[in-house]
Write an enzyme that holds these catalytic residues in place. Sequence first.
Site, PDB file in Angstrom:
ATOM      1  N   PHE A   1      30.063 -31.470 -71.327  1.00  0.00           N
ATOM      2  CA  PHE A   1      30.156 -31.681 -72.764  1.00  0.00           C
ATOM      3  C   PHE A   1      28.794 -31.559 -73.423  1.00  0.00           C
ATOM      4  CE2 PHE A   1      33.762 -34.628 -71.358  1.00  0.00           C
ATOM      5  CZ  PHE A   1      34.635 -33.567 -71.255  1.00  0.00           C
TER       6      PHE A   1
ATOM      7  N   THR B   1      35.003 -35.763 -82.780  1.00  0.00           N
ATOM      8  CA  THR B   1      34.940 -36.252 -81.394  1.00  0.00           C
ATOM      9  C   THR B   1      35.625 -35.255 -80.456  1.00  0.00           C
ATOM     10  OG1 THR B   1      35.062 -38.496 -82.232  1.00  0.00           O
ATOM     11  CG2 THR B   1      35.464 -38.224 -79.901  1.00  0.00           C
TER      12      THR B   1
ATOM     13  N   TRP C   1      33.548 -32.109 -80.213  1.00  0.00           N
ATOM     14  CA  TRP C   1      32.311 -32.393 -79.460  1.00  0.00           C
ATOM     15  C   TRP C   1      32.578 -32.314 -77.957  1.00  0.00           C
ATOM     16  CZ3 TRP C   1      30.863 -36.106 -75.873  1.00  0.00           C
ATOM     17  CH2 TRP C   1      29.488 -36.196 -75.611  1.00  0.00           C
ATOM     18  N   HIS C   2      33.768 -32.773 -77.560  1.00  0.00           N
ATOM     19  CA  HIS C   2      34.063 -32.791 -76.129  1.00  0.00           C
ATOM     20  C   HIS C   2      34.267 -31.398 -75.545  1.00  0.00           C
ATOM     21  CE1 HIS C   2      34.461 -37.143 -76.332  1.00  0.00           C
ATOM     22  NE2 HIS C   2      34.408 -37.128 -75.022  1.00  0.00           N
ATOM     23  N   GLY C   3      34.652 -30.454 -76.354  1.00  0.00           N
ATOM     24  CA  GLY C   3      34.828 -29.124 -75.786  1.00  0.00           C
ATOM     25  C   GLY C   3      35.362 -28.140 -76.801  1.00  0.00           C
TER      26      GLY C   3
END
Lengths: 536, 361
Positions: free
Chosen positions: A536, A361, A364-366
């Site tokens: 994102f 997670t 995935w966000h950055g």
Amino acid sequence: MLFTSYEFLGFILILFVLYYLIPTKFQWPLLLAASYVFYFLADPFYLIYILTTTVTVYFLGCRIERYREEQSGYLKDHKEELSREEKKAYKSGIKKRQWRLLLLGLLINLGILAVVKYTNFAIANVNFVLHCFGSSREFGLVDLVLPMGISFYTFQALGYIIDVYRGTVKAQKNPFQFALFVSFFPQLVQGPISRYQDLSETLFGGHKFHAETVCFGLERILWGFFKKLVIADRILVGVNTIVRNPEEYGGAYVLAGMLFYALELYADFTGGIDITIGVAQVLGITVTENFNRPYFSKSIKEYWRRWHITMGTWFTDYIFYPISVCKPMLKFSRFAREHFGEAIGKRMPVYLSSFAVWLATGIWHGASWNFVVWGLGNWVVIMISQELEPLYKKFHEWAGRRFGREIGENVLFRCFQVIRTILLMSVLRTFDCYRDVPLTFRMLGSAVRGGNWQIFWDGSLLGLGLDMADYGILAAGLVLLLVVSLLQRSGSVREKIARRPYPVRFMIWYGLFLAVLLMGAYGIGYDASQFIYNQF
Amino acid sequence: MMQASLSIINFRKDEEKVKRKKIMKAAVTAALVLTSLFLLQCLLVPKYATDVVEGSLIAEYYQEEKDHDVVFIGDCEVYENFSPRVLWEEYGINSYIRGSAQQLIWQSYYLLEDTLRYEKPEVVIFNVLAMQYDRPQKEAYNRMSLEGMKWSGAKVKAIRASMTEREEFLDYVFPILRYHSRWEELKSEDVQYLFDRKKVSHNGYYMRVDVKPAENVPEGNILADYQFGENAYDYLDRMTRLCRENDIQLILIKAPSLYPFWYEEWEQQIEDYAEKNDLLYLNFLEMTEETGIDFSTDTYDGGLHMNLSGAEKLSACLGRILQEDVGLKDRRGEKELSEKWQEKIIAYEAEKERQYKENMG
């Protein structure tokens, strides 16, 4: 094309008119064309990426499906001749072939995502390691363009192919319909990450003009604009001032920044999703809800069930469960139970799977360490609260005896839980704000030390680029958000409004329109801000 | 049978009634929305009545009788430096200044196109300082130059040519989108001039009577490139062509403002252009003897712009040239025109008196 640009408004206006003018059987091809035009206008180069994902996942999905059909045909034809073992061996052979195809799909698409999104992150880390070992060698960063919405459509497509592999959905045979599923433009920018079985129900069918549905869709779009332009983009100025000048704005300002960012992120992301769902609804298409009043959550765990729901369920279904039941994990589970006892041994594989989910997670966000730390921070808080569960239970029992009723039903205690969750989430989000791990820790330390609490009443907050009028608008906006959220608990607010007489309805929606028009932070003098989740 | 027909007729009547009611509701709603938005827009757009009056100049032209012998186009160096009243009173030349703050050359060109929709003056005077800009500059100045123009093809083209990176065409079509947040700074003048604007100029001339002598005027900075841009030249060519096609004499001028600095290299380029195109070019910076400008008394901001005294001296000199060299007729004998000018002169004198009083007070 930003959702809040005139171009986008013109684009959807033309689309809405055309959509209901043409015969219903041409509606989905029109949507496909519109989605590709939308993507093309963002950057023609992006089309290469989305087409690659579409083509590979489509063909691999069809191939996996064909194996399944072949299998059922073969087993049907040779029902009498084959022994149980032979059937099992045949099925396992087919499964292996399907797995290889799935793996190929995952590798290609996650590979593309990894290359465009994480190459520079990897290079920077390699350079850092080399530097730590005293090497003067340094690899140059690569100039790669991150295609719009790649994380969203890649995950959506991969969810589909995994479902086809699992046999929970049938592969889409029409390549153009599949292309529309991947590229449906309203959700291309920032999600939600729809499941094929959900979206396909309404995406490909014809839709007659239905005034109430269209009206509800338009209302949702307007509400999204209100959140984005009146609240998120206004408070953004204050957030930026605090975050971009950490030396100047420490102590209590960090706390103010956290709370501002909590409001900004909520209004920005939910506003964007409201626009997405509203646009789809005008077109007669149902898109999965992505939020369920997350700031009313009483724990972090609950918060994550109500915030960015489609991402959470995606990670649960396609990462958490597969990891939890994979062979090495089952082995580890046995090992843990034997060595650490039943109670701990049972929890360890769950924690390990959760760790993988939160790590994913975060990444995935950055592509930076702050997101990794943020993801793992969530994991740590959830794990701790889970470990403290028995203690909470004891406290609730004690409080129940002491006060004569279940404390969880006490409004004040529930408010405390809600505020605690918001504060905890805000603390974790500072990693997202400052985007630098050591700096974030420094600023959190400065917030704990405080020392300048007077900023909350001596007018210092007026020096953040927000004047009294801005704070007034934000306060009014916040109250409106709260009222709407409270009303939502007893059903759809739009349905409630629809039951009112026409003049009341008109005043509500025209009032909201005027609020967006007059108080929206748009145009010259305001920074045109992308939706946060676009990145994102 | 008859009863059935009757109930069908009644049903249709009801249906029509419902339909009519719906149409009525939609019409009332639309009227309410459009009227309220129109009123809001009127309220929110800047009125340019007291603080920055330059924004009013362009629109005032449309209230005029369009029968001018001379039309000025250009930036502040025209609307603050020439007095049409002097041109009329001393030479019988009927003139109007279509000037605006930092008017860019493409804006001047499209303003000329716009002017030609209404009248065909004998002479057009263009101040060449605008040649220094080859690209759009500031949104605020764009607004002051373009908002006052009436809608036409010329206005559309002028907006398209002038927009800076963050500007949107739609914001010009619906100014409420641009000024939506002005509710925070509304003043009584926004209500007072909701529909009718206050007249701030005298045939486009913006009067200032105060004095601030020109002292320590800075030298111009050294520039990387003194060559005027291609875009600027293109519009100057278009202007020359347009005037020629309409049988109008184009006169290029450089007003005697000491700052912004007028470089020798720029001067040379304009002289060459004028010669090549057979245009009259007047550089008033080099004509101080003829004009009689005294920079210790004739400027109100240290040499950037003329005050009333300077503007009147400059206009007297220009009028002489227009009559003697260009051959413009004296129209003081035209009764109707003279009467109109009498009214204008009264307003001019009143404003002059008001400003003198204010300055003395």
